[in-house]
Design a protein around this motif. Structure first.
Motif, PDB file in Angstrom:
ATOM      1  N   ASN A 142       0.826  -1.202   0.000  1.00 25.43           N
ATOM      2  CA  ASN A 142       0.000   0.000   0.000  1.00 25.43           C
ATOM      3  C   ASN A 142       0.867   1.261   0.000  1.00 25.43           C
ATOM      4  OD1 ASN A 142      -2.331   1.493   0.002  1.00 25.43           O
ATOM      5  ND2 ASN A 142      -2.705   1.293   2.186  1.00 25.43           N
ATOM      6  N   ARG A 143       1.943   1.253   0.782  1.00 26.73           N
ATOM      7  CA  ARG A 143       2.837   2.414   0.805  1.00 26.73           C
ATOM      8  C   ARG A 143       3.489   2.630  -0.554  1.00 26.73           C
ATOM      9  NH1 ARG A 143       8.021   2.018   4.543  1.00 26.73           N
ATOM     10  NH2 ARG A 143       8.420   0.422   2.965  1.00 26.73           N
ATOM     11  N   ALA A 144       3.959   1.561  -1.176  1.00 27.55           N
ATOM     12  CA  ALA A 144       4.569   1.686  -2.500  1.00 27.55           C
ATOM     13  C   ALA A 144       3.556   2.178  -3.529  1.00 27.55           C
ATOM     14  CB  ALA A 144       5.159   0.352  -2.927  1.00 27.55           C
ATOM     15  N   ARG A 145       2.308   1.721  -3.417  1.00 31.80           N
ATOM     16  CA  ARG A 145       1.276   2.162  -4.360  1.00 31.80           C
ATOM     17  C   ARG A 145       1.015   3.656  -4.237  1.00 31.80           C
ATOM     18  NH1 ARG A 145      -3.767   3.539  -3.833  1.00 31.80           N
ATOM     19  NH2 ARG A 145      -3.690   3.036  -1.602  1.00 31.80           N
ATOM     20  N   VAL A 146       0.915   4.155  -3.001  1.00 31.73           N
ATOM     21  CA  VAL A 146       0.638   5.576  -2.797  1.00 31.73           C
ATOM     22  C   VAL A 146       1.794   6.427  -3.316  1.00 31.73           C
ATOM     23  CG1 VAL A 146       0.277   7.348  -1.045  1.00 31.73           C
ATOM     24  CG2 VAL A 146      -0.897   5.153  -0.860  1.00 31.73           C
ATOM     25  N   HIS A 147       3.030   6.041  -2.983  1.00 31.38           N
ATOM     26  CA  HIS A 147       4.189   6.811  -3.446  1.00 31.38           C
ATOM     27  C   HIS A 147       4.302   6.775  -4.966  1.00 31.38           C
ATOM     28  CE1 HIS A 147       5.569   7.914   0.433  1.00 31.38           C
ATOM     29  NE2 HIS A 147       5.944   6.709   0.813  1.00 31.38           N
ATOM     30  N   ARG A 148       4.040   5.637  -5.564  1.00 32.02           N
ATOM     31  CA  ARG A 148       4.135   5.526  -7.022  1.00 32.02           C
ATOM     32  C   ARG A 148       3.094   6.420  -7.711  1.00 32.02           C
ATOM     33  NH1 ARG A 148       3.009   0.596  -7.331  1.00 32.02           N
ATOM     34  NH2 ARG A 148       5.091  -0.139  -6.766  1.00 32.02           N
ATOM     35  N   ALA A 149       1.872   6.387  -7.201  1.00 32.08           N
ATOM     36  CA  ALA A 149       0.821   7.232  -7.791  1.00 32.08           C
ATOM     37  C   ALA A 149       1.131   8.713  -7.587  1.00 32.08           C
ATOM     38  CB  ALA A 149      -0.536   6.876  -7.175  1.00 32.08           C
ATOM     39  N   ALA A 150       1.680   9.067  -6.421  1.00 33.82           N
ATOM     40  CA  ALA A 150       2.019  10.473  -6.173  1.00 33.82           C
ATOM     41  C   ALA A 150       3.141  10.941  -7.086  1.00 33.82           C
ATOM     42  CB  ALA A 150       2.403  10.648  -4.708  1.00 33.82           C
ATOM     43  N   ARG A 151       4.173  10.124  -7.281  1.00 35.73           N
ATOM     44  CA  ARG A 151       5.264  10.513  -8.180  1.00 35.73           C
ATOM     45  C   ARG A 151       4.771  10.666  -9.612  1.00 35.73           C
ATOM     46  NH1 ARG A 151       8.150   6.564  -5.202  1.00 35.73           N
ATOM     47  NH2 ARG A 151       7.856   5.101  -6.921  1.00 35.73           N
ATOM     48  N   SER A 152       3.891   9.763 -10.044  1.00 40.56           N
ATOM     49  CA  SER A 152       3.376   9.851 -11.407  1.00 40.56           C
ATOM     50  C   SER A 152       2.546  11.123 -11.597  1.00 40.56           C
ATOM     51  CB  SER A 152       2.517   8.616 -11.704  1.00 40.56           C
ATOM     52  OG  SER A 152       1.954   8.695 -12.996  1.00 40.56           O
ATOM     53  N   GLU A 153       1.710  11.440 -10.615  1.00 37.29           N
ATOM     54  CA  GLU A 153       0.900  12.657 -10.733  1.00 37.29           C
ATOM     55  C   GLU A 153       1.775  13.909 -10.680  1.00 37.29           C
ATOM     56  OE1 GLU A 153      -2.616  14.932  -8.200  1.00 37.29           O
ATOM     57  OE2 GLU A 153      -2.477  12.740  -8.171  1.00 37.29           O
ATOM     58  N   ALA A 154       2.800  13.906  -9.815  1.00 39.50           N
ATOM     59  CA  ALA A 154       3.694  15.067  -9.735  1.00 39.50           C
ATOM     60  C   ALA A 154       4.446  15.272 -11.047  1.00 39.50           C
ATOM     61  CB  ALA A 154       4.672  14.880  -8.577  1.00 39.50           C
ATOM     62  N   ARG A 155       4.899  14.198 -11.679  1.00 38.87           N
ATOM     63  CA  ARG A 155       5.589  14.341 -12.963  1.00 38.87           C
ATOM     64  C   ARG A 155       4.664  14.916 -14.027  1.00 38.87           C
ATOM     65  NH1 ARG A 155       8.091   9.297 -11.542  1.00 38.87           N
ATOM     66  NH2 ARG A 155       6.461   8.197 -12.698  1.00 38.87           N
ATOM     67  N   ARG A 156       3.413  14.463 -14.057  1.00 37.51           N
ATOM     68  CA  ARG A 156       2.477  14.989 -15.051  1.00 37.51           C
ATOM     69  C   ARG A 156       2.195  16.466 -14.816  1.00 37.51           C
ATOM     70  NH1 ARG A 156      -0.287  10.126 -13.903  1.00 37.51           N
ATOM     71  NH2 ARG A 156      -1.826  11.303 -12.698  1.00 37.51           N
ATOM     72  N   GLU A 157       1.992  16.856 -13.555  1.00 39.90           N
ATOM     73  CA  GLU A 157       1.700  18.256 -13.271  1.00 39.90           C
ATOM     74  C   GLU A 157       2.890  19.164 -13.596  1.00 39.90           C
ATOM     75  OE1 GLU A 157       0.424  18.559  -9.264  1.00 39.90           O
ATOM     76  OE2 GLU A 157      -1.518  17.592  -9.614  1.00 39.90           O
ATOM     77  N   LEU A 158       4.094  18.719 -13.266  1.00 45.17           N
ATOM     78  CA  LEU A 158       5.270  19.525 -13.571  1.00 45.17           C
ATOM     79  C   LEU A 158       5.506  19.612 -15.074  1.00 45.17           C
ATOM     80  CD1 LEU A 158       7.754  18.402 -10.773  1.00 45.17           C
ATOM     81  CD2 LEU A 158       6.514  20.571 -10.953  1.00 45.17           C
ATOM     82  N   ALA A 183       0.540  16.363  -5.909  1.00 39.99           N
ATOM     83  CA  ALA A 183      -0.068  15.275  -5.121  1.00 39.99           C
ATOM     84  C   ALA A 183      -0.227  15.664  -3.652  1.00 39.99           C
ATOM     85  CB  ALA A 183       0.744  13.993  -5.254  1.00 39.99           C
ATOM     86  N   PRO A 184      -1.058  16.677  -3.345  1.00 43.53           N
ATOM     87  CA  PRO A 184      -1.218  17.051  -1.932  1.00 43.53           C
ATOM     88  C   PRO A 184      -1.910  15.996  -1.096  1.00 43.53           C
ATOM     89  CG  PRO A 184      -2.809  18.206  -3.312  1.00 43.53           C
ATOM     90  CD  PRO A 184      -1.887  17.482  -4.247  1.00 43.53           C
ATOM     91  N   TRP A 185      -2.538  15.019  -1.750  1.00 41.97           N
ATOM     92  CA  TRP A 185      -3.249  13.975  -1.018  1.00 41.97           C
ATOM     93  C   TRP A 185      -2.314  12.882  -0.506  1.00 41.97           C
ATOM     94  CZ3 TRP A 185      -1.992   9.579  -3.550  1.00 41.97           C
ATOM     95  CH2 TRP A 185      -1.640   9.693  -4.890  1.00 41.97           C
ATOM     96  N   GLU A 186      -1.035  12.940  -0.859  1.00 44.88           N
ATOM     97  CA  GLU A 186      -0.124  11.849  -0.500  1.00 44.88           C
ATOM     98  C   GLU A 186       0.018  11.705   1.011  1.00 44.88           C
ATOM     99  OE1 GLU A 186       4.447  10.341  -1.494  1.00 44.88           O
ATOM    100  OE2 GLU A 186       3.783  12.377  -2.015  1.00 44.88           O
TER     101      GLU A 186
END
Length: 286
Positions: free
Chosen positions: A27-43, A60-63
């Motif tokens: 679960n921790r790896a899933r949250v971090h992976r989704a947050a990194r992917s969203e941050a890359r798209r936004e940047l 990813a403020p929800w992380e």
């Protein structure tokens, strides 16, 4: 037998092997992976638009919230009962106000001790009586509000007849109500066909629309089949049609008989398909 400081460290460390360690790591790896992917798209979008005068978008403020929820979920899987029994027996002869300081003094410093105290501070032997009474008061108030909310959401037979009669008097109310029942019936039938054998409805009641004012009582009677009927319960809940009727009438009551508001809420929640207005046909020029 282990005694003294080594026993204290052993009891505190016994909390660490949680029962759901693998799921917590996943679960921790899933949250971090989704947050990194969203941050890359936004940047990437921010740099592509060359909006340098604007601030960097929140990545990813929800992380933090998701990680905190995952941490609490993992802590709920800790094996805490042996440690709680040991700490309670160790401080049985101490005054209540001195137990917390004694246990915090013998626990090891760092993450292990803080983790152990997290599970111990809300137990009856160590909890502050004033804070416990406040928590119980807040819990009773929340339960009272929940009971009042459920009581207001439940509709008896007389109120259902009254709301249906008011619904028929509203413009487009009768049509919207029957369309809602028809779409819910088609959706439930599709799910029933796709469900495995152990989750299928035994008998799905046929679709029955509301015909008019003269049909109020027969329509409501059709929602309550005999207890021996095959579709009296749906997986431990209400009959499907009865659930849909109550759902619609609750929205109708909450919006004070305003049909456009009811339609907008049902469409926003995905309970009703939005109607796309037809485009006017253009005349052919000569």
């Amino acid at each position: 037998m282990i005694h003294s400081d080594e026993k204290v460290r052993q009891m505190a460390r016994s909390l660490l092997p949680a029962k759901n360690r693998e799921h917590a790591r996943w679960n921790r790896a899933r949250v971090h992976r989704a947050a990194r992917s969203e941050a890359r798209r936004e940047l990437a979008a921010w740099m592509r638009n060359s909006a340098w005068e604007e601030d960097v978008p929140p990545c990813a403020p929800w992380e933090d919230i998701e990680i905190r929820q995952a941490m609490n979920l993992r802590r709920w899987g800790d094996k805490v009962n042996p440690f709680i029994r040991w700490a309670t027996a160790r401080t049985r002869n101490l005054p209540h106000e001195a137990r917390a300081g004694h246990v915090r003094g013998i626990l090891p410093r760092g993450v292990i001790g803080e983790h152990a105290w997290f599970h111990l501070k809300d137990t009856p032997a160590f909890e502050d009586p004033v804070e416990a009474s406040r928590r119980q008061h807040r819990r009773r108030c929340a339960q009272r509000r929940e009971r009042q909310r459920r009581k207001g959401a439940l509709l008896d037979r007389g109120e259902q007849v009254q709301l249906l009669r008011a619904l028929l008097q509203e413009h487009d109310g009768h049509r919207l109500f029957n369309r809602f029942l028809r779409e819910r019936y088609a959706w439930t039938r599709t799910l029933n066909d796709q469900a495995p054998a152990n989750r299928k409805l035994q008998v799905l009641p046929p679709h029955r629309p509301l015909l008019g004012v003269h049909d109020l009582n027969p329509f409501l009677d059709s929602l309550q089949p005999d207890a021996r009927g095959g579709y009296f319960h749906t997986w431990g809940t209400l009959t499907p049609t009865l659930h849909w009727v109550r759902l619609f009438l609750q929205r109708f009551k909450a919006h004070r008989s305003h049909i456009p508001s009811v339609r907008a809420e049902l469409e926003a929640k995905g309970l009703l398909e939005p109607v796309i207005p037809a485009q006017p046909r253009k005349g052919l020029g000569r």
